[in-house]
Design a protein around this motif. Structure first.
Motif, mmCIF file in Angstrom:
data_model
loop_
_atom_site.group_PDB
_atom_site.id
_atom_site.type_symbol
_atom_site.label_atom_id
_atom_site.label_comp_id
_atom_site.label_asym_id
_atom_site.label_seq_id
_atom_site.Cartn_x
_atom_site.Cartn_y
_atom_site.Cartn_z
ATOM 1 N N GLY B 36 0.794 -0.600 0.333
ATOM 2 C CA GLY B 36 -0.581 -0.075 -0.064
ATOM 3 C C GLY B 36 0.928 1.748 -0.121
ATOM 4 O O GLY B 36 0.323 2.731 0.085
ATOM 5 N N THR B 37 2.052 0.876 0.097
ATOM 6 C CA THR B 37 2.642 2.132 -0.007
ATOM 7 C C THR B 37 4.090 2.373 -1.825
ATOM 8 O O THR B 37 3.871 1.253 -2.649
ATOM 9 C CB THR B 37 4.654 2.524 0.552
ATOM 10 N N LEU B 38 4.370 3.427 -1.761
ATOM 11 C CA LEU B 38 5.214 3.583 -3.241
ATOM 12 C C LEU B 38 6.317 2.429 -3.374
ATOM 13 O O LEU B 38 6.336 2.026 -4.458
ATOM 14 C CB LEU B 38 5.612 4.726 -3.618
ATOM 15 N N GLY B 39 6.952 2.225 -2.327
ATOM 16 C CA GLY B 39 8.032 1.764 -2.050
ATOM 17 C C GLY B 39 7.167 0.345 -2.176
ATOM 18 O O GLY B 39 8.348 -0.899 -2.747
ATOM 19 N N GLY B 40 6.369 -0.191 -1.434
ATOM 20 C CA GLY B 40 5.600 -1.520 -2.207
ATOM 21 C C GLY B 40 6.126 -2.002 -2.714
ATOM 22 O O GLY B 40 5.785 -2.640 -4.007
ATOM 23 N N LEU B 90 -3.086 -4.694 -6.208
ATOM 24 C CA LEU B 90 -3.535 -4.505 -5.199
ATOM 25 C C LEU B 90 -3.098 -2.998 -4.427
ATOM 26 O O LEU B 90 -3.536 -2.317 -4.226
ATOM 27 C CB LEU B 90 -3.489 -5.797 -3.989
ATOM 28 N N ASP B 91 -2.233 -2.859 -4.714
ATOM 29 C CA ASP B 91 -0.982 -1.619 -4.329
ATOM 30 C C ASP B 91 -1.566 -0.347 -5.295
ATOM 31 O O ASP B 91 -1.840 0.863 -4.369
ATOM 32 C CB ASP B 91 0.611 -1.704 -4.611
ATOM 33 N N ILE B 92 -1.796 -0.189 -6.689
ATOM 34 C CA ILE B 92 -1.581 0.677 -7.250
ATOM 35 C C ILE B 92 -3.382 0.971 -6.898
ATOM 36 O O ILE B 92 -3.185 2.530 -6.402
ATOM 37 C CB ILE B 92 -2.371 0.114 -8.711
ATOM 38 N N TYR B 93 -4.088 -0.097 -6.805
ATOM 39 C CA TYR B 93 -5.553 0.396 -5.946
ATOM 40 C C TYR B 93 -5.441 1.322 -4.627
ATOM 41 O O TYR B 93 -6.465 1.422 -4.629
ATOM 42 C CB TYR B 93 -6.451 -1.036 -5.906
ATOM 43 N N LEU B 169 9.995 -10.252 4.883
ATOM 44 C CA LEU B 169 10.722 -9.455 6.289
ATOM 45 C C LEU B 169 9.916 -8.092 6.281
ATOM 46 O O LEU B 169 9.750 -8.661 7.750
ATOM 47 C CB LEU B 169 11.967 -9.177 6.017
ATOM 48 N N LEU B 170 9.560 -7.188 5.243
ATOM 49 C CA LEU B 170 8.779 -6.302 6.826
ATOM 50 C C LEU B 170 6.993 -6.722 6.496
ATOM 51 O O LEU B 170 6.561 -6.096 8.042
ATOM 52 C CB LEU B 170 8.386 -4.894 5.241
ATOM 53 N N ASN B 171 6.762 -7.395 6.020
ATOM 54 C CA ASN B 171 4.891 -8.114 5.938
ATOM 55 C C ASN B 171 4.988 -9.466 7.527
ATOM 56 O O ASN B 171 4.787 -9.274 8.301
ATOM 57 C CB ASN B 171 4.919 -9.610 4.926
#
Lengths: 178, 178
Positions: B36-40, B90-93, B169-171
């Motif tokens: 959900g972030t730009l980096g993601g 999903l991230d773009i949404y 790792l972040l998740n």
């Protein structure tokens, strides 16, 4: 976060603790399999035994140095043996003197070490299994090679990785939640 | 911390929350690279592109089906492409409608999916690299094989795994700390 003014709220009083018995940083939940528990010691011993069998079976064949992946497997198994042996000794010490190993820096060190060893063992096992499947299934030249030894060494390396991953995940989990 | 009876402590006043805007379970810290972030989104696109290149380079050789590990690499790259593409959508949404994706179950699902895909891609890349090193260094029969294609496909699979591991790792971190 979006506070407009500070306020007071009633909070639960923490239990009266003795600072000698509960040093700072040791507040993580005691899950079986973590360092300093009997489950953790069992996992370490399983990792050590599997890596040791993989190492000895692979080193017992005379033609393993001709394939780079098998040399890599031997190197990874040696590293894993050393790492697991040191941590098993540490676990035995922690169990004997009833000392808690879960302070922040120890968990961080264990987690990074477990991650590196797990990645090395897994990659060596995968590379060896690629070669083994090539020799056995694709080229069908098992009669000229020690297929059984190669396959059992690879399987043992996978089992060792399988026993290592709970340690890594538990350490990483307690590093993140601690 | 060492109080013996209930007490009041000054704390920051909680923000006046609207239950529609801040549902339960969305309390994790916003790190770059999380879903959900730009980096993601960038990480997902990198994973997708690398896996796509690995897939197309490997599939462009005519003799990859004769080696099991290369078929495994193609299968793993297809799976990773599909997984990363869905999560990029999903991230773009989430970025377009400014919705937070970090509730407990979504993070759990992303973490498990990332873990499985990362393990598959990494094992396929390791198995392929074992074969490639065998062909190139140990047997020295590159003239009869598409060594360059095999090597670049393997390298791309490793890069794709390399881009996938921060997501995992972040998740996992936010699942443990959330």
């Amino acid at each position: 976060m979006f506070a407009s003014s500070p306020a007071v709220h009633p909070v639960e009083a923490p239990p009266p603790t003795d600072p000698v018995e509960q040093p700072r940083g040791v507040r993580m939940k005691d899950l079986p399999g973590m360092p300093g528990t009997l489950g953790g010691l069992g996992l370490r011993l399983a990792q050590f035994v599997f890596a040791g069998i993989a190492l000895s079976v692979m080193a017992s064949t005379d033609d393993f140095p001709s394939v780079t992946s098998f040399c890599f497997l031997v190197a990874a198994a040696i590293l894993q043996c050393m790492w697991c042996f040191s941590l098993a000794i540490l676990d035995i010490y922690a169990l004997l003197v009833k000392r808690c190993l879960r302070n922040r820096w120890a968990v961080c060190l264990f987690s990074v070490g477990d991650g590196i060893t797990a990645a090395l063992t897994f990659s060596a096992a995968c590379a060896s299994s690629g070669i083994t499947v090539l020799i056995d299934n694709d080229l069908d030249i098992c009669s000229e090679n020690h297929c059984a030894s190669f396959e059992s060494a690879t399987a043992m390396a996978f089992l060792s990785w399988f026993a290592l991953s709970p340690s890594f995940l538990l350490n990483f989990w307690s590093m993140a939640s601690g």
